[in-house]
Design a protein around this motif. Structure first.
Motif, PDB file in Angstrom:
ATOM      1  N   ALA A   1      -0.128  -6.665  -6.490  1.00  0.00           N
ATOM      2  CA  ALA A   1      -0.804  -6.616  -5.190  1.00  0.00           C
ATOM      3  C   ALA A   1       0.117  -6.273  -4.018  1.00  0.00           C
ATOM      4  O   ALA A   1      -0.242  -5.442  -3.182  1.00  0.00           O
ATOM      5  CB  ALA A   1      -1.518  -7.941  -4.940  1.00  0.00           C
ATOM      6  N   PRO A   2       1.329  -6.860  -3.928  1.00  0.00           N
ATOM      7  CA  PRO A   2       2.142  -6.562  -2.743  1.00  0.00           C
ATOM      8  C   PRO A   2       2.474  -5.082  -2.623  1.00  0.00           C
ATOM      9  O   PRO A   2       2.602  -4.551  -1.516  1.00  0.00           O
ATOM     10  CB  PRO A   2       3.429  -7.374  -2.966  1.00  0.00           C
TER      11      PRO A   2
ATOM     12  N   SER B   1      -1.785   1.192   0.684  1.00  0.00           N
ATOM     13  CA  SER B   1      -2.921   1.258   1.618  1.00  0.00           C
ATOM     14  C   SER B   1      -2.436   1.158   3.052  1.00  0.00           C
ATOM     15  O   SER B   1      -2.901   1.898   3.927  1.00  0.00           O
ATOM     16  CB  SER B   1      -3.894   0.113   1.345  1.00  0.00           C
ATOM     17  N   LEU B   2      -1.516   0.236   3.293  1.00  0.00           N
ATOM     18  CA  LEU B   2      -1.050   0.015   4.664  1.00  0.00           C
ATOM     19  C   LEU B   2      -0.360   1.258   5.222  1.00  0.00           C
ATOM     20  O   LEU B   2      -0.648   1.692   6.340  1.00  0.00           O
ATOM     21  CB  LEU B   2      -0.088  -1.173   4.707  1.00  0.00           C
TER      22      LEU B   2
ATOM     23  N   VAL C   1       0.665  -2.452  -4.083  1.00  0.00           N
ATOM     24  CA  VAL C   1      -0.559  -1.684  -3.846  1.00  0.00           C
ATOM     25  C   VAL C   1      -0.942  -1.766  -2.368  1.00  0.00           C
ATOM     26  O   VAL C   1      -1.373  -0.779  -1.761  1.00  0.00           O
ATOM     27  CB  VAL C   1      -1.712  -2.210  -4.736  1.00  0.00           C
ATOM     28  N   ILE C   2      -0.738  -2.939  -1.784  1.00  0.00           N
ATOM     29  CA  ILE C   2      -1.072  -3.110  -0.370  1.00  0.00           C
ATOM     30  C   ILE C   2      -0.200  -2.200   0.490  1.00  0.00           C
ATOM     31  O   ILE C   2      -0.668  -1.643   1.484  1.00  0.00           O
ATOM     32  CB  ILE C   2      -0.916  -4.588   0.042  1.00  0.00           C
TER      33      ILE C   2
END
Lengths: 280, 218
Positions: free
Chosen positions: B194-195, B201-202, B197-198
Protein backbone atom coordinates in the motif's frame (compact mmCIF):
# COMPACT_ATOMS: atom_id res chain seq x y z
CA UNK A 1 -8.94 29.79 15.28
CA UNK A 2 -9.09 26.61 17.39
CA UNK A 3 -12.65 27.36 18.65
CA UNK A 4 -13.70 27.96 15.03
CA UNK A 5 -12.10 24.64 13.99
CA UNK A 6 -14.01 22.80 16.72
CA UNK A 7 -17.21 24.58 15.73
CA UNK A 8 -16.65 23.58 12.07
CA UNK A 9 -16.18 19.91 13.04
CA UNK A 10 -19.34 19.81 15.13
CA UNK A 11 -21.44 21.81 12.67
CA UNK A 12 -20.18 19.64 9.79
CA UNK A 13 -21.21 16.52 11.69
CA UNK A 14 -24.57 18.12 12.46
CA UNK A 15 -25.01 18.76 8.72
CA UNK A 16 -24.35 15.07 8.04
CA UNK A 17 -26.92 14.24 10.73
CA UNK A 18 -29.49 16.53 9.09
CA UNK A 19 -28.67 14.86 5.77
CA UNK A 20 -29.30 11.41 7.24
CA UNK A 21 -32.48 12.47 9.06
CA UNK A 22 -33.91 14.11 5.92
CA UNK A 23 -33.25 10.99 3.85
CA UNK A 24 -35.02 8.90 6.48
CA UNK A 25 -38.07 11.19 6.59
CA UNK A 26 -38.35 11.25 2.79
CA UNK A 27 -38.27 7.46 2.87
CA UNK A 28 -40.94 7.47 5.65
CA UNK A 29 -38.60 6.12 8.30
CA UNK A 30 -38.12 7.81 11.68
CA UNK A 31 -34.33 7.94 11.19
CA UNK A 32 -31.70 8.75 13.83
CA UNK A 33 -31.61 12.09 15.66
CA UNK A 34 -29.81 14.87 13.81
CA UNK A 35 -26.93 14.84 16.32
CA UNK A 36 -26.28 11.11 15.71
CA UNK A 37 -23.04 11.74 13.78
CA UNK A 38 -21.67 13.80 16.67
CA UNK A 39 -22.54 10.96 19.07
CA UNK A 40 -20.84 8.53 16.69
CA UNK A 41 -17.64 10.54 16.73
CA UNK A 42 -17.65 10.86 20.53
CA UNK A 43 -18.49 7.18 20.98
CA UNK A 44 -15.65 6.02 18.73
CA UNK A 45 -13.21 8.36 20.45
CA UNK A 46 -13.62 6.38 23.69
CA UNK A 47 -13.89 2.87 22.29
CA UNK A 48 -11.17 0.22 22.36
CA UNK A 49 -8.68 0.91 19.56
CA UNK A 50 -6.49 -1.56 17.71
CA UNK A 51 -4.54 -1.95 14.52
CA UNK A 52 -5.24 -5.10 12.46
CA UNK A 53 -2.38 -7.64 12.46
CA UNK A 54 -2.17 -7.51 8.66
CA UNK A 55 -2.06 -3.70 8.42
CA UNK A 56 0.81 -1.43 7.40
CA UNK A 57 0.89 0.16 10.88
CA UNK A 58 2.43 3.55 10.10
CA UNK A 59 0.27 4.13 7.04
CA UNK A 60 -2.86 2.89 8.85
CA UNK A 61 -2.43 5.57 11.52
CA UNK A 62 -0.70 8.24 9.40
CA UNK A 63 -3.49 8.46 6.88
CA UNK A 64 -5.99 9.41 9.62
CA UNK A 65 -3.77 12.29 10.71
CA UNK A 66 -3.27 13.38 7.09
CA UNK A 67 -7.05 13.31 6.52
CA UNK A 68 -7.65 15.65 9.45
CA UNK A 69 -4.62 17.75 8.51
CA UNK A 70 -5.62 18.42 4.90
CA UNK A 71 -9.18 19.46 5.75
CA UNK A 72 -8.00 21.65 8.62
CA UNK A 73 -5.66 23.30 6.13
CA UNK A 74 -8.56 23.64 3.67
CA UNK A 75 -10.69 25.39 6.31
CA UNK A 76 -7.96 27.94 6.99
CA UNK A 77 -7.34 28.44 3.25
CA UNK A 78 -11.02 29.39 2.84
CA UNK A 79 -10.99 31.65 5.90
CA UNK A 80 -7.81 33.37 4.66
CA UNK A 81 -9.38 33.97 1.21
CA UNK A 82 -6.50 32.12 -0.48
CA UNK A 83 -6.48 30.40 -3.89
CA UNK A 84 -9.40 28.13 -4.70
CA UNK A 85 -6.88 25.94 -6.54
CA UNK A 86 -5.54 24.84 -3.13
CA UNK A 87 -9.06 23.74 -2.13
CA UNK A 88 -9.26 21.86 -5.44
CA UNK A 89 -5.91 20.17 -4.69
CA UNK A 90 -6.98 19.20 -1.19
CA UNK A 91 -10.29 17.88 -2.45
CA UNK A 92 -8.46 15.67 -4.95
CA UNK A 93 -5.99 14.55 -2.29
CA UNK A 94 -8.92 13.26 -0.28
CA UNK A 95 -9.06 10.50 -2.89
CA UNK A 96 -5.51 9.50 -1.95
CA UNK A 97 -6.62 9.46 1.67
CA UNK A 98 -9.54 7.15 0.86
CA UNK A 99 -7.12 5.04 -1.12
CA UNK A 100 -4.74 4.91 1.85
CA UNK A 101 -7.52 4.04 4.30
CA UNK A 102 -8.62 1.16 2.10
CA UNK A 103 -5.26 -0.33 1.24
CA UNK A 104 -3.39 0.06 4.51
CA UNK A 105 -5.42 -2.53 6.41
CA UNK A 106 -4.92 -5.48 4.03
CA UNK A 107 -8.67 -6.19 4.19
CA UNK A 108 -10.30 -7.12 0.86
CA UNK A 109 -13.29 -4.87 1.68
CA UNK A 110 -11.07 -1.88 2.30
CA UNK A 111 -9.04 -2.75 -0.78
CA UNK A 112 -12.12 -2.76 -3.02
CA UNK A 113 -13.22 0.55 -1.49
CA UNK A 114 -9.78 2.01 -2.31
CA UNK A 115 -9.89 0.69 -5.86
CA UNK A 116 -13.38 2.13 -6.38
CA UNK A 117 -12.09 5.43 -5.12
CA UNK A 118 -9.38 5.46 -7.81
CA UNK A 119 -11.64 4.41 -10.66
CA UNK A 120 -14.16 7.14 -9.83
CA UNK A 121 -11.54 9.86 -10.40
CA UNK A 122 -13.82 11.32 -13.12
CA UNK A 123 -15.99 12.79 -10.36
CA UNK A 124 -13.30 15.41 -9.74
CA UNK A 125 -13.23 16.81 -13.27
CA UNK A 126 -16.42 18.95 -12.88
CA UNK A 127 -14.64 20.80 -10.07
CA UNK A 128 -11.88 21.74 -12.49
CA UNK A 129 -14.54 22.98 -14.93
CA UNK A 130 -16.09 25.00 -12.15
CA UNK A 131 -12.73 26.57 -11.37
CA UNK A 132 -12.00 27.23 -15.06
CA UNK A 133 -15.36 29.00 -15.46
CA UNK A 134 -14.73 31.10 -12.35
CA UNK A 135 -11.26 32.00 -13.63
CA UNK A 136 -12.64 33.11 -17.00
CA UNK A 137 -15.01 35.59 -15.36
CA UNK A 138 -13.16 36.80 -12.27
CA UNK A 139 -9.61 36.68 -13.78
CA UNK A 140 -8.39 35.37 -10.44
CA UNK A 141 -8.58 32.23 -8.36
CA UNK A 142 -8.16 33.99 -5.02
CA UNK A 143 -11.30 33.63 -2.92
CA UNK A 144 -10.95 37.22 -1.75
CA UNK A 145 -10.96 38.41 -5.40
CA UNK A 146 -13.95 36.19 -6.20
CA UNK A 147 -15.87 37.77 -3.30
CA UNK A 148 -14.93 41.27 -4.53
CA UNK A 149 -16.07 40.40 -8.06
CA UNK A 150 -19.48 39.32 -6.77
CA UNK A 151 -19.93 42.53 -4.81
CA UNK A 152 -19.73 44.40 -8.11
CA UNK A 153 -21.37 41.97 -10.56
CA UNK A 154 -23.75 39.98 -8.34
CA UNK A 155 -23.64 36.28 -7.33
CA UNK A 156 -21.80 33.98 -9.72
CA UNK A 157 -24.61 31.42 -9.49
CA UNK A 158 -26.66 33.68 -11.80
CA UNK A 159 -23.73 34.36 -14.14
CA UNK A 160 -22.41 30.80 -14.54
CA UNK A 161 -25.19 28.50 -13.24
CA UNK A 162 -23.74 25.40 -14.92
CA UNK A 163 -20.45 25.88 -13.07
CA UNK A 164 -22.46 25.95 -9.83
CA UNK A 165 -24.21 22.77 -10.97
CA UNK A 166 -20.79 21.17 -11.64
CA UNK A 167 -19.61 21.94 -8.11
CA UNK A 168 -22.93 20.76 -6.68
CA UNK A 169 -22.36 17.41 -8.45
CA UNK A 170 -18.87 17.24 -6.97
CA UNK A 171 -20.27 17.72 -3.46
CA UNK A 172 -23.00 15.17 -4.21
CA UNK A 173 -20.38 12.61 -5.26
CA UNK A 174 -18.83 12.88 -1.79
CA UNK A 175 -22.09 12.61 0.18
CA UNK A 176 -22.86 9.38 2.04
CA UNK A 177 -25.92 7.31 1.00
CA UNK A 178 -25.87 9.00 -2.41
CA UNK A 179 -26.01 7.62 -5.94
CA UNK A 180 -22.21 7.82 -6.26
CA UNK A 181 -21.26 6.47 -2.81
CA UNK A 182 -19.74 3.30 -4.26
CA UNK A 183 -16.58 3.61 -2.15
CA UNK A 184 -18.51 2.81 1.04
CA UNK A 185 -21.25 0.62 -0.37
CA UNK A 186 -22.81 -1.97 1.92
CA UNK A 187 -21.63 -4.91 -0.18
CA UNK A 188 -18.12 -3.85 0.93
CA UNK A 189 -19.27 -3.63 4.60
CA UNK A 190 -18.12 0.02 4.97
CA UNK A 191 -15.73 0.13 2.03
CA UNK A 192 -12.45 1.94 2.59
CA UNK A 193 -13.20 2.62 6.27
CA UNK A 194 -14.18 -0.94 7.21
CA UNK A 195 -11.11 -1.69 9.34
CA UNK A 196 -10.67 1.69 11.01
CA UNK A 197 -12.22 1.37 14.45
CA UNK A 198 -12.04 3.18 17.76
CA UNK A 199 -10.14 6.42 17.81
CA UNK A 200 -9.09 6.01 14.15
CA UNK A 201 -12.77 6.02 13.14
CA UNK A 202 -13.35 9.04 15.37
CA UNK A 203 -10.57 10.76 13.42
CA UNK A 204 -12.28 9.80 10.18
CA UNK A 205 -15.58 11.21 11.46
CA UNK A 206 -13.82 14.46 12.34
CA UNK A 207 -12.43 14.55 8.80
CA UNK A 208 -15.91 13.95 7.36
CA UNK A 209 -17.40 16.74 9.45
CA UNK A 210 -14.69 19.18 8.41
CA UNK A 211 -14.93 18.12 4.77
CA UNK A 212 -18.69 18.72 4.67
CA UNK A 213 -18.32 22.11 6.33
CA UNK A 214 -15.48 23.26 4.06
CA UNK A 215 -17.07 22.09 0.80
CA UNK A 216 -20.45 23.65 1.56
CA UNK A 217 -18.90 26.88 2.84
CA UNK A 218 -16.75 27.09 -0.30
CA UNK A 219 -19.81 26.55 -2.47
CA UNK A 220 -21.73 29.35 -0.74
CA UNK A 221 -18.80 31.79 -0.80
CA UNK A 222 -17.84 31.08 -4.42
CA UNK A 223 -21.36 31.26 -5.87
CA UNK A 224 -23.21 33.62 -3.50
CA UNK A 225 -20.36 35.82 -2.24
CA UNK A 226 -19.71 37.05 1.28
CA UNK A 227 -22.87 36.64 3.35
CA UNK A 228 -23.44 37.20 7.09
CA UNK A 229 -22.38 34.20 9.19
CA UNK A 230 -25.95 33.22 10.16
CA UNK A 231 -27.00 33.29 6.49
CA UNK A 232 -23.95 31.20 5.60
CA UNK A 233 -24.98 28.50 8.06
CA UNK A 234 -28.59 28.62 6.88
CA UNK A 235 -27.50 28.31 3.24
CA UNK A 236 -25.36 25.29 4.14
CA UNK A 237 -28.33 23.63 5.84
CA UNK A 238 -30.57 24.30 2.84
CA UNK A 239 -27.99 22.88 0.42
CA UNK A 240 -27.54 19.75 2.52
CA UNK A 241 -31.34 19.25 2.52
CA UNK A 242 -31.44 19.47 -1.28
CA UNK A 243 -28.59 16.95 -1.43
CA UNK A 244 -30.55 14.68 0.92
CA UNK A 245 -33.50 14.77 -1.52
CA UNK A 246 -31.22 13.62 -4.36
CA UNK A 247 -29.69 10.89 -2.17
CA UNK A 248 -33.06 9.68 -0.90
CA UNK A 249 -34.68 9.50 -4.32
CA UNK A 250 -31.78 8.07 -6.37
CA UNK A 251 -30.64 4.50 -5.76
CA UNK A 252 -26.94 3.84 -5.39
CA UNK A 253 -25.52 3.13 -8.82
CA UNK A 254 -23.31 0.19 -9.65
CA UNK A 255 -19.60 1.13 -9.86
CA UNK A 256 -19.69 0.89 -13.67
CA UNK A 257 -22.79 3.11 -13.98
CA UNK A 258 -21.44 5.53 -11.40
CA UNK A 259 -18.20 6.02 -13.35
CA UNK A 260 -20.06 6.21 -16.69
CA UNK A 261 -22.46 8.91 -15.46
CA UNK A 262 -19.69 10.86 -13.76
CA UNK A 263 -17.60 10.71 -16.93
CA UNK A 264 -20.61 11.85 -18.97
CA UNK A 265 -21.20 14.82 -16.65
CA UNK A 266 -17.49 15.63 -16.72
CA UNK A 267 -17.55 15.57 -20.56
CA UNK A 268 -20.55 17.92 -20.72
CA UNK A 269 -18.93 20.27 -18.24
CA UNK A 270 -15.69 20.31 -20.23
CA UNK A 271 -17.67 21.34 -23.33
CA UNK A 272 -19.30 24.09 -21.25
CA UNK A 273 -15.87 25.32 -20.07
CA UNK A 274 -14.57 25.35 -23.65
CA UNK A 275 -17.68 27.28 -24.73
CA UNK A 276 -17.12 29.84 -21.96
CA UNK A 277 -13.45 30.09 -22.91
CA UNK A 278 -14.40 30.62 -26.56
CA UNK A 279 -17.04 33.27 -25.90
CA UNK A 280 -15.50 34.85 -22.79
CA UNK B 1 -3.69 35.55 -14.82
CA UNK B 2 -2.13 37.36 -11.90
CA UNK B 3 -2.95 35.11 -8.97
CA UNK B 4 -3.32 31.42 -9.60
CA UNK B 5 -1.61 29.80 -6.65
CA UNK B 6 -1.45 32.80 -4.37
CA UNK B 7 1.23 35.44 -3.86
CA UNK B 8 4.87 34.40 -4.45
CA UNK B 9 6.37 33.79 -1.01
CA UNK B 10 9.96 33.24 -2.16
CA UNK B 11 12.03 32.25 -5.16
CA UNK B 12 15.51 30.74 -5.28
CA UNK B 13 17.50 31.21 -8.48
CA UNK B 14 19.48 27.96 -8.22
CA UNK B 15 21.29 27.85 -11.54
CA UNK B 16 18.78 26.91 -14.20
CA UNK B 17 16.48 25.43 -11.59
CA UNK B 18 14.47 28.39 -10.38
CA UNK B 19 12.47 27.30 -7.37
CA UNK B 20 9.44 29.40 -6.54
CA UNK B 21 7.14 29.04 -3.63
CA UNK B 22 3.50 30.08 -3.49
CA UNK B 23 0.89 28.83 -1.01
CA UNK B 24 -0.24 26.37 -3.72
CA UNK B 25 3.19 24.94 -4.62
CA UNK B 26 4.16 24.88 -0.93
CA UNK B 27 1.02 22.89 -0.04
CA UNK B 28 1.72 20.33 -2.77
CA UNK B 29 5.41 20.13 -1.83
CA UNK B 30 4.58 19.50 1.83
CA UNK B 31 2.13 16.76 0.90
CA UNK B 32 4.75 15.05 -1.28
CA UNK B 33 7.20 15.35 1.62
CA UNK B 34 4.78 13.90 4.19
CA UNK B 35 3.91 10.92 1.99
CA UNK B 36 7.60 10.31 1.20
CA UNK B 37 8.31 10.17 4.94
CA UNK B 38 5.39 7.76 5.29
CA UNK B 39 6.91 5.54 2.57
CA UNK B 40 10.26 5.53 4.39
CA UNK B 41 8.64 4.70 7.73
CA UNK B 42 6.00 2.17 6.61
CA UNK B 43 6.24 -1.53 5.99
CA UNK B 44 3.85 -3.05 3.43
CA UNK B 45 0.60 -4.53 4.63
CA UNK B 46 -0.15 -8.25 4.29
CA UNK B 47 -3.12 -8.49 1.99
CA UNK B 48 -5.84 -10.99 2.75
CA UNK B 49 -7.18 -12.83 -0.26
CA UNK B 50 -10.07 -15.22 -0.60
CA UNK B 51 -9.30 -18.58 -2.19
CA UNK B 52 -11.94 -19.38 -4.75
CA UNK B 53 -13.41 -22.87 -4.53
CA UNK B 54 -12.38 -23.36 -0.91
CA UNK B 55 -13.38 -21.99 2.48
CA UNK B 56 -9.98 -20.39 3.01
CA UNK B 57 -8.30 -16.99 3.28
CA UNK B 58 -4.61 -16.53 2.51
CA UNK B 59 -2.22 -13.78 3.56
CA UNK B 60 0.19 -12.41 0.97
CA UNK B 61 3.71 -11.46 2.02
CA UNK B 62 6.15 -9.09 0.33
CA UNK B 63 9.73 -10.38 -0.08
CA UNK B 64 12.58 -8.31 1.34
CA UNK B 65 14.32 -7.71 -2.02
CA UNK B 66 11.07 -6.64 -3.68
CA UNK B 67 10.19 -4.42 -0.75
CA UNK B 68 13.58 -2.70 -0.81
CA UNK B 69 13.42 -2.00 -4.54
CA UNK B 70 9.86 -0.71 -4.45
CA UNK B 71 10.61 1.46 -1.44
CA UNK B 72 13.63 2.91 -3.25
CA UNK B 73 11.49 3.64 -6.30
CA UNK B 74 8.73 5.16 -4.15
CA UNK B 75 11.22 7.44 -2.38
CA UNK B 76 12.71 8.48 -5.76
CA UNK B 77 9.16 9.14 -6.93
CA UNK B 78 8.53 11.31 -3.88
CA UNK B 79 11.70 13.32 -4.53
CA UNK B 80 10.77 13.77 -8.21
CA UNK B 81 7.29 14.90 -7.18
CA UNK B 82 8.75 17.43 -4.74
CA UNK B 83 10.98 18.78 -7.53
CA UNK B 84 8.04 19.03 -9.93
CA UNK B 85 6.02 20.93 -7.31
CA UNK B 86 8.59 23.65 -6.66
CA UNK B 87 10.33 24.17 -9.97
CA UNK B 88 9.77 27.42 -11.84
CA UNK B 89 11.24 26.21 -15.13
CA UNK B 90 9.13 24.49 -17.80
CA UNK B 91 11.93 22.15 -18.91
CA UNK B 92 12.69 21.08 -15.34
CA UNK B 93 9.00 20.49 -14.79
CA UNK B 94 8.98 18.19 -17.84
CA UNK B 95 12.12 16.45 -16.54
CA UNK B 96 10.73 15.85 -13.04
CA UNK B 97 7.40 14.72 -14.51
CA UNK B 98 9.10 12.15 -16.75
CA UNK B 99 11.07 10.95 -13.71
CA UNK B 100 7.77 10.50 -11.87
CA UNK B 101 6.62 8.34 -14.81
CA UNK B 102 9.81 6.24 -14.78
CA UNK B 103 9.71 5.64 -11.02
CA UNK B 104 6.00 4.76 -11.19
CA UNK B 105 6.80 2.12 -13.80
CA UNK B 106 9.50 0.84 -11.42
CA UNK B 107 7.08 0.66 -8.47
CA UNK B 108 4.60 -1.38 -10.49
CA UNK B 109 7.10 -3.51 -12.43
CA UNK B 110 8.97 -4.79 -9.37
CA UNK B 111 6.14 -7.16 -8.50
CA UNK B 112 6.81 -10.65 -9.84
CA UNK B 113 3.36 -11.37 -11.20
CA UNK B 114 2.35 -11.79 -14.83
CA UNK B 115 -0.72 -9.55 -14.48
CA UNK B 116 1.18 -6.81 -12.71
CA UNK B 117 4.05 -6.90 -15.20
CA UNK B 118 1.60 -6.71 -18.10
CA UNK B 119 0.12 -3.59 -16.51
CA UNK B 120 3.62 -2.15 -15.98
CA UNK B 121 4.53 -2.83 -19.62
CA UNK B 122 1.41 -1.13 -20.94
CA UNK B 123 1.87 1.82 -18.62
CA UNK B 124 5.54 2.03 -19.64
CA UNK B 125 4.53 2.37 -23.28
CA UNK B 126 2.05 5.15 -22.46
CA UNK B 127 4.57 6.96 -20.24
CA UNK B 128 7.25 6.70 -22.93
CA UNK B 129 4.87 8.06 -25.56
CA UNK B 130 3.92 10.84 -23.14
CA UNK B 131 7.50 12.15 -23.04
CA UNK B 132 7.22 13.26 -26.69
CA UNK B 133 4.50 15.91 -26.19
CA UNK B 134 5.91 16.71 -22.74
CA UNK B 135 9.42 17.65 -23.86
CA UNK B 136 8.07 18.87 -27.21
CA UNK B 137 5.93 21.38 -25.30
CA UNK B 138 8.93 22.56 -23.27
CA UNK B 139 10.93 22.99 -26.49
CA UNK B 140 8.09 24.91 -28.13
CA UNK B 141 7.76 27.21 -25.10
CA UNK B 142 11.44 28.09 -25.50
CA UNK B 143 11.07 28.49 -29.26
CA UNK B 144 8.00 30.74 -29.14
CA UNK B 145 8.85 32.89 -26.12
CA UNK B 146 12.66 32.71 -25.76
CA UNK B 147 12.48 31.65 -22.12
CA UNK B 148 11.53 28.63 -20.01
CA UNK B 149 11.10 30.57 -16.80
CA UNK B 150 7.56 30.49 -15.47
CA UNK B 151 8.21 33.67 -13.49
CA UNK B 152 9.20 35.53 -16.67
CA UNK B 153 6.23 34.15 -18.61
CA UNK B 154 3.84 35.07 -15.80
CA UNK B 155 4.86 38.74 -16.14
CA UNK B 156 3.17 39.01 -19.54
CA UNK B 157 -0.26 40.67 -19.44
CA UNK B 158 -1.71 38.08 -21.82
CA UNK B 159 -0.35 34.59 -22.31
CA UNK B 160 2.36 34.39 -24.99
CA UNK B 161 2.46 30.59 -24.95
CA UNK B 162 0.22 29.21 -27.74
CA UNK B 163 -2.81 27.17 -26.68
CA UNK B 164 -1.56 24.12 -28.64
CA UNK B 165 1.70 24.14 -26.66
CA UNK B 166 -0.23 24.15 -23.38
CA UNK B 167 -2.39 21.30 -24.70
CA UNK B 168 0.79 19.34 -25.52
CA UNK B 169 2.10 19.90 -22.01
CA UNK B 170 -1.16 18.65 -20.48
CA UNK B 171 -1.16 15.67 -22.86
CA UNK B 172 2.39 14.76 -21.80
CA UNK B 173 1.48 14.96 -18.11
CA UNK B 174 -1.59 12.80 -18.76
CA UNK B 175 0.67 10.15 -20.33
CA UNK B 176 3.06 10.19 -17.37
CA UNK B 177 0.30 10.37 -14.80
CA UNK B 178 -1.76 7.42 -15.95
CA UNK B 179 -0.13 5.11 -13.40
CA UNK B 180 -3.06 4.81 -10.95
CA UNK B 181 -5.36 3.43 -13.63
CA UNK B 182 -2.87 0.72 -14.61
CA UNK B 183 -2.02 0.05 -10.98
CA UNK B 184 -5.72 -0.15 -10.07
CA UNK B 185 -6.23 -2.64 -12.86
CA UNK B 186 -3.80 -5.24 -11.62
CA UNK B 187 -1.49 -4.34 -8.80
CA UNK B 188 -3.89 -3.46 -6.05
CA UNK B 189 -5.88 -6.61 -6.60
CA UNK B 190 -2.96 -8.96 -6.74
CA UNK B 191 -0.01 -7.46 -4.96
CA UNK B 192 0.47 -5.99 -1.48
CA UNK B 193 2.46 -2.79 -0.90
CA UNK B 194 0.00 0.00 0.00
CA UNK B 195 2.62 2.67 0.84
CA UNK B 196 4.21 2.30 -2.61
CA UNK B 197 0.96 2.10 -4.57
CA UNK B 198 -0.18 5.26 -2.81
CA UNK B 199 2.95 7.03 -3.99
CA UNK B 200 1.96 6.11 -7.59
CA UNK B 201 -1.44 7.73 -7.14
CA UNK B 202 -0.17 10.70 -5.16
CA UNK B 203 2.62 11.62 -7.58
CA UNK B 204 0.26 11.40 -10.55
CA UNK B 205 -2.30 13.57 -8.81
CA UNK B 206 0.33 16.12 -7.81
CA UNK B 207 1.68 16.52 -11.34
CA UNK B 208 -1.89 16.93 -12.64
CA UNK B 209 -2.52 19.65 -10.08
CA UNK B 210 0.77 21.39 -10.85
CA UNK B 211 0.25 21.35 -14.61
CA UNK B 212 -3.08 23.15 -14.12
CA UNK B 213 -1.21 25.91 -12.31
CA UNK B 214 1.53 25.95 -14.96
CA UNK B 215 -0.83 26.30 -17.94
CA UNK B 216 -2.85 29.01 -16.18
CA UNK B 217 0.31 30.90 -15.19
CA UNK B 218 2.41 30.90 -18.40
Amino acid sequence: MIPYLIFAIFFGLLLLGIHRKTIARIQRRPGPPVWQEILHMLKFAFKVTWIPATASDTLFVGVVLIAIGIWTAALFVVLAGESILIIFGIYMLHKIVEHGFGLSSGSPYGKFGGVRSVISAASEIPLFVSIAAIAIYTKSLMLSDIIDYQQVHGPLIFIIPLAAFAMYMVILSKMPYGPFSVVEAKELVSGYKTEHFGVWRAGLEICNGLKSYVLLMTFVIVFFGAVPFAWLLLAMVLIIITLAFVCALCPMLSPFDSVTIQTGIAGLMLIYALYLGWTG
Amino acid sequence: MSSVGGATLAHLPFGDIVIYITPFTLTLFLLALVFTILVIASRPERQLDITFGADRIITKETGLTEMRFRRFMAIACGLASMGAMLTGDVFDFALFTSLVGITNVGIVAAVKSRHVQNAAFQYGLVAMAGTVPLFGAAAMVAATTGTLSMLELAKEATSVVPFAVKAFLVLGVMGEGMAPFYAAKAEMFRAPGAPYVIMCSLSSLLIFLRVIEVVLTV
